[in-house]
Structures are given as C-alpha cells and as structure tokens.
Design an enzyme around this catalytic site. Structure first.
Site, PDB file in Angstrom:
ATOM      1  N   CYS A   2      55.654 -76.498 132.243  1.00  0.00           N
ATOM      2  CA  CYS A   2      55.641 -76.179 130.812  1.00  0.00           C
ATOM      3  C   CYS A   2      54.879 -77.303 130.134  1.00  0.00           C
ATOM      4  O   CYS A   2      54.840 -78.416 130.634  1.00  0.00           O
ATOM      5  CB  CYS A   2      57.025 -76.138 130.138  1.00  0.00           C
ATOM      6  SG  CYS A   2      57.992 -74.674 130.576  1.00  0.00           S
ATOM      7  N   GLY A  28      51.461 -73.791 131.822  1.00  0.00           N
ATOM      8  CA  GLY A  28      52.302 -72.603 131.689  1.00  0.00           C
ATOM      9  C   GLY A  28      51.524 -71.465 131.095  1.00  0.00           C
ATOM     10  O   GLY A  28      50.844 -71.641 130.081  1.00  0.00           O
ATOM     11  N   ASN A 102      60.206 -79.428 128.221  1.00  0.00           N
ATOM     12  CA  ASN A 102      59.576 -79.357 129.539  1.00  0.00           C
ATOM     13  C   ASN A 102      60.515 -80.058 130.514  1.00  0.00           C
ATOM     14  O   ASN A 102      60.870 -81.212 130.306  1.00  0.00           O
ATOM     15  CB  ASN A 102      58.218 -80.070 129.495  1.00  0.00           C
ATOM     16  CG  ASN A 102      57.605 -80.271 130.873  1.00  0.00           C
ATOM     17  OD1 ASN A 102      56.912 -81.255 131.107  1.00  0.00           O
ATOM     18  ND2 ASN A 102      57.836 -79.361 131.791  1.00  0.00           N
ATOM     19  N   GLY A 103      60.902 -79.345 131.545  1.00  0.00           N
ATOM     20  CA  GLY A 103      61.783 -79.950 132.536  1.00  0.00           C
ATOM     21  C   GLY A 103      62.810 -78.954 133.021  1.00  0.00           C
ATOM     22  O   GLY A 103      62.721 -77.757 132.724  1.00  0.00           O
ATOM     23  N   TYR A 244      49.148 -82.238 141.942  1.00  0.00           N
ATOM     24  CA  TYR A 244      48.656 -80.900 141.617  1.00  0.00           C
ATOM     25  C   TYR A 244      48.711 -80.548 140.131  1.00  0.00           C
ATOM     26  O   TYR A 244      47.789 -79.959 139.589  1.00  0.00           O
ATOM     27  CB  TYR A 244      49.482 -79.861 142.390  1.00  0.00           C
ATOM     28  CG  TYR A 244      49.246 -78.432 141.947  1.00  0.00           C
ATOM     29  CD1 TYR A 244      48.074 -77.766 142.304  1.00  0.00           C
ATOM     30  CD2 TYR A 244      50.181 -77.774 141.158  1.00  0.00           C
ATOM     31  CE1 TYR A 244      47.844 -76.468 141.879  1.00  0.00           C
ATOM     32  CE2 TYR A 244      49.955 -76.459 140.737  1.00  0.00           C
ATOM     33  CZ  TYR A 244      48.791 -75.820 141.100  1.00  0.00           C
ATOM     34  OH  TYR A 244      48.565 -74.541 140.684  1.00  0.00           O
TER      35      TYR A 244
HETATM   36  P1  AMP Z   1      50.481 -71.834 149.515  1.00  0.00           P
HETATM   37  O1  AMP Z   1      50.444 -72.874 150.600  1.00  0.00           O
HETATM   38  O2  AMP Z   1      49.873 -70.570 149.851  1.00  0.00           O
HETATM   39  O3  AMP Z   1      51.900 -71.632 149.040  1.00  0.00           O
HETATM   40  O4  AMP Z   1      49.685 -72.369 148.265  1.00  0.00           O
HETATM   41  C1  AMP Z   1      49.254 -73.654 148.131  1.00  0.00           C
HETATM   42  C2  AMP Z   1      48.280 -73.694 146.991  1.00  0.00           C
HETATM   43  O5  AMP Z   1      48.949 -73.444 145.759  1.00  0.00           O
HETATM   44  C3  AMP Z   1      47.599 -75.035 146.878  1.00  0.00           C
HETATM   45  O6  AMP Z   1      46.225 -74.770 146.904  1.00  0.00           O
HETATM   46  C4  AMP Z   1      47.982 -75.591 145.535  1.00  0.00           C
HETATM   47  O7  AMP Z   1      46.816 -75.920 144.816  1.00  0.00           O
HETATM   48  C5  AMP Z   1      48.718 -74.480 144.828  1.00  0.00           C
HETATM   49  N1  AMP Z   1      50.052 -74.917 144.365  1.00  0.00           N
HETATM   50  C6  AMP Z   1      50.827 -75.893 144.830  1.00  0.00           C
HETATM   51  N2  AMP Z   1      51.981 -75.957 144.164  1.00  0.00           N
HETATM   52  C7  AMP Z   1      51.951 -75.005 143.236  1.00  0.00           C
HETATM   53  C8  AMP Z   1      52.855 -74.575 142.223  1.00  0.00           C
HETATM   54  N3  AMP Z   1      54.032 -75.171 142.060  1.00  0.00           N
HETATM   55  N4  AMP Z   1      52.468 -73.546 141.442  1.00  0.00           N
HETATM   56  C9  AMP Z   1      51.284 -72.944 141.604  1.00  0.00           C
HETATM   57  N5  AMP Z   1      50.408 -73.311 142.544  1.00  0.00           N
HETATM   58  C10 AMP Z   1      50.712 -74.313 143.353  1.00  0.00           C
END
Ligand code: AMP
Length: 472
Positions: A2, A28, A102-103, A244
C-alpha cells in the site's frame, strides 16, 4: 503493501495528492482514495482501480482545502471490497478524522474481538479501522492526540505507517520498529509525508528525512512538530522493500534502492561467476541487478525480453492458471538476442517459481542455449505477516527445497540466490535492524507458531520531546 501520502500546502492539495499517488501506484493497484479538508468540511473520493481510473480533473477540483491524505491499496488484511478502499473517514464527537495505513497488524483479530465484546461495531474487514478505534478510544478519555498515538504504539503489534488528518491537522507516525517506510519532504509552499521519496520527486520537492521509527509528526499552518513516542533498541526495516517492492529511484532509510540493487548484482557475480554471452534482466524488477552483474563481470548487458508496460503485476491474477498465461502476454522474447546464446538471466526474487519456470521456457523456445539464473534475494522460505503479499509456505517453492531442487524445477542450467550477508552489506543497514522474516523464518514481532525475536521498546511516558520545525 500500500502507498500513503499526506500533504499540507496553502495552494491546495488535491492535484498534488493525485500526482503523489500516481508515483506510488506500484505499491497498490486495487483501489485509490483522497480526503481533503478546507477548514470546515471534509471532501473525499475513493474507488476501485488505478489512480488514473478513480480520479479525473473534475473530481480533483471538487476536493478542496490546503490539507489532505491519500492511499493506494494492495490488499493484505481485508478482502478486495469497495468498502475497504482508504482513506477511512470518521466523525467522532465534533472531530472529523481521516486515516490511511500501510502495513499489517498481527494482533488485529484479538483487538477486534476485544472491541466487539464491548459492543463496538466495524464497517470493514481491515485492520486499519482498528487503528482509528484505538485513536478515538484514547481521545474519549484524554482528548490528546499524542496520547492516542502513544496508545496505538503500545497496543498495535505489527507494521504500520499511518497518515491521519484530524480537523485539518496532518499527522504521520511509523511503528517503533520502522517496518514500513515513510518520509518527509518539502515542496515550494508545502510539506509532504509519503511512503517513498518518489512521491516527493513527483511534486518537484526535496526529501528532508525519513520519519523515525516510533515518531509522531504533526503538521499544521505553523509548520511541523515532531515527537518521539517510542524507542526500540533495534529497528526492523522490511528487507523486501529493497529487494522488490520499492521503486528503484526511491531513497529509503538512507539508501538509494537502485544502488542497493546494482551492488547486489555485482555481488551475485562475485558469488556465482559464469561464462556467458550476455546478461539479460527480467524486466523491470531484475534490471538494476542485471546492470550490476554486467558491469562487474564485463559480460554485455543485452535486453532480450520486452515487457508489455500496460499489464498489471502477474500476482494480481487470482488463479495459478491465469498467472501462467499472464507471463506470456507480459514478456516477449527477442529471438535475435537469444538464439544459440548462453545467457545470465537476472531477477529480484523467486516466490512460487512459476514466473522463472515460464520465462526460462520462453527464452529456451527462442533459442537460448544455456540459462544461468541469478537472483537478487536469498531463497524466500517463509510467509510475510507484516504487509507484503507472500503466499503460504506450501506455495513458496524454496520453503522445503534446496537450491539444486529449485534449479531443477525451474529448469535452469545453474541457479544462485544472493547470500543474506551480501544482501545486508549492499543495503548498508545492520542485519539486526532489518526484518528478514521471509528469508529466515524469524520475525521481529511475536507471531503464533513462528520463531520471533522482538526488540525491547521504551515508551516515553508523559513528557514528549516536542520539536518545532518551521517552514523556512
Ligand atoms: P513467482 O516465483 O512466479 O511466484 O514470481 C516471482 C516474481 O514475482 C518475481 O519476478 C518478482 O519480481 C515478483 N514478485 C515477488 N514478490 C512479489 C509480490 N509480493 N507481489 C507481486 N510480485 C512479486
């Protein structure tokens, strides 16, 4: 996850809030909202969807006043329902309150139960509404906002960065461990609180500093006052923000995220060198890491996957099947850059493993001879309870598998995750001051059934150190 923002600016805030939320859109995409106050009444608008879908110039013109707060939501606690969109707005006696968070609170169920047993009702399923209850509870006895935030910090377990507006005074506070980010910036005539410094950049402002963990910031027409409400003996900044979640151009708790990621890329080469023809990022999350790997190894950086910028994050897809299909639509390989090449493919993290496996399939189909996967985070082994959307242990590919088994599953020729020590060194914050729960399974707040090591928190009772920081 968020994004939150709060602005005071004599020239009006609605368009500034909109631009700031636009800059925080990555935090978000489910809903967006703005509340403003003009001295007598509250103006508000929120809805499901992206910032650009929820607002238009007419709506923004109607949001009047020199102070306001905004929110973009990514659901963690509370279902995907229109009533869960923030900011939340309340009337309490003669007070007009608006709040955005956020949290994620880990004791939300217990607290909610306590309130419900006392006959209180809730309009949403979010933990954010609880924060407002704790605030008004204290206002009903002492009437003092500082005491109300003090009570929040004593009662709330988990992560919370909050922006709040009470009768036109803007407040911001951050949990005593500083798990979720929040910073303070200055614009020509105003002051801004935001999840990330990129929101300040979007307004042409200057980053002043981060809100300290356990600090309350209060902004009114006289300027800014700050009060340290609680002090913990260590911090627990979310390590995943650096890996990330935050934008690469954000400066967060003193570190430029892009630099952190580039350094990690260099360290990935030191830890796992390989002979290859090119280094290719998985866009956009792997880009800064791949540049670091390429610069340090002198292996050419060659973009070989093109991203469709108009598609949301694959995680938003509700089912596994849709997530798999989404990867194809999102990324298109450049065959000429891949054919007969040995490539180093770089991404920030492997969560479920779906993305990596699919992408490796795509680059092999496009002719890549060898695919060496390098990952900017250590293996993600445990869920996040503190606000990052992470799946359960069962869904996390590395929760019960070693690196060799993960490599086999994603069909890479080689795989390396950065070591935790190298990651911490790249961030430049001591390991004890970072939350590494998703990587180590040990959390900085107590969570039933999980290992935890909580910092000791001191509450500065009664006498707050109040510092007035006036606009220059
Ligand atoms: P997967 O291993 O298929 O679950 O997806 C990993 C990918 O999702 C990586 O390329 C990250 O950039 C992205 N990612 C990692 N954590 C998240 C998250 N919490 N929400 C959305 N995307 C994420």
């Amino acid at each position: 996850m968020c994004g939150i923002v709060g602005i005071r600016d004599a020239g009006g805030v609605s368009f500034e809030l909109y631009y700031a939320l636009y800059a925080l859109q990555h935090r978000g995409q489910e809903s967006a909202g703005i509340s403003t106050y003009d001295g007598t009444r509250l103006y508000k608008h929120k809805g499901q969807g992206l910032v650009a879908e929820v607002f238009n110039p007419e709506i923004l013109t109607g949001l009047k006043g020199p102070v306001g707060i905004g929110h973009v939501r990514y659901p963690t606690t509370g279902a995907n329902r229109p009533e869960n969109a923030q900011p939340f707005n309340f009337l309490y006696r003669d007070h007009i309150i608006s709040l955005a968070h956020n949290g994620n609170l880990v004791n939300a169920c217990e607290l909610r139960d306590e309130y419900e047993c006392r006959g209180q009702i809730f309009c949403t399923t979010t933990d954010t509404e609880l924060i407002a209850k704790v605030i008004t509870d204290e206002m009903s006895s002492s009437g003092c906002i500082e005491d109300a935030v003090h009570r929040c910090m004593r009662l709330l377990q988990g992560s919370y960065s909050v922006v709040m507006m009470i009768d036109g005074v803007l407040y911001g506070f951050r949990d005593p461990l500083g798990i979720k980010p929040m910073c303070i910036g200055k614009t020509e005539q105003g002051i801004i609180l935001a999840s990330e410094s990129v929101a300040i950049d979007a307004l042409g402002g200057t980053l002043i500093r981060d809100v300290h963990p356990g600090e309350l910031v209060c902004i009114d027409e006289d300027g800014m006052r700050t009060m340290q409400i609680a002090v913990a003996d260590r911090r627990a900044h979310c390590i995943f923000e650096y890996i990330y979640f935050a934008r690469a151009d954000a400066v967060m708790d003193g570190a430029l995220v892009y630099d952190v990621r580039r350094k990690i890329g260099a360290k990935l080469f030191e830890e796992a060198p390989v002979h290859a023809d090119s280094v290719c990022p998985i866009p956009d999350s792997g880009t800064a890491y791949a540049i670091g790997y390429s610069q340090h190894s002198q292996i050419p950086f060659v973009e070989s996957l093109m991203k469709n910028r108009y598609m949301g994050r694959t995680f938003i897809m509700p089912s596994q099947k849709e997530r798999e299909k989404a990867v194809r639509i999102k990324l298109n390989p450049i065959r000429e850059h891949l054919k007969d090449r040995a490539i180093v493919l770089v991404d920030d993290s492997i969560v479920r493993g779906t993305t990596s496996r699919r992408i490796i399939g795509i680059v092999r189909d496009a002719g890549a001879r060898e695919v060496h996967m390098r990952i900017g985070s250590p293996a993600i082994r445990a869920p996040c309870y503190l606000g990052v959307d992470m799946p359960t242990r069962e869904e996390l590919i590395a929760s019960d598998k070693d690196e060799e088994e993960v490599r086999r599953r994603i069909t890479a020729n080689s795989l390396h995750h950065i070591s935790l020590d190298a990651l911490v060194e790249a961030i430049g914050i001591a390991k004890k001051d970072l939350c590494t729960g998703c990587l180590t399974g040990c959390y900085p707040v107590s969570i039933s059934g999980e290992e935890s090591r909580s910092p000791a928190v001191d509450f500065l009772d009664g006498t707050y150190q109040t510092k007035l920081e006036l606009f220059e």
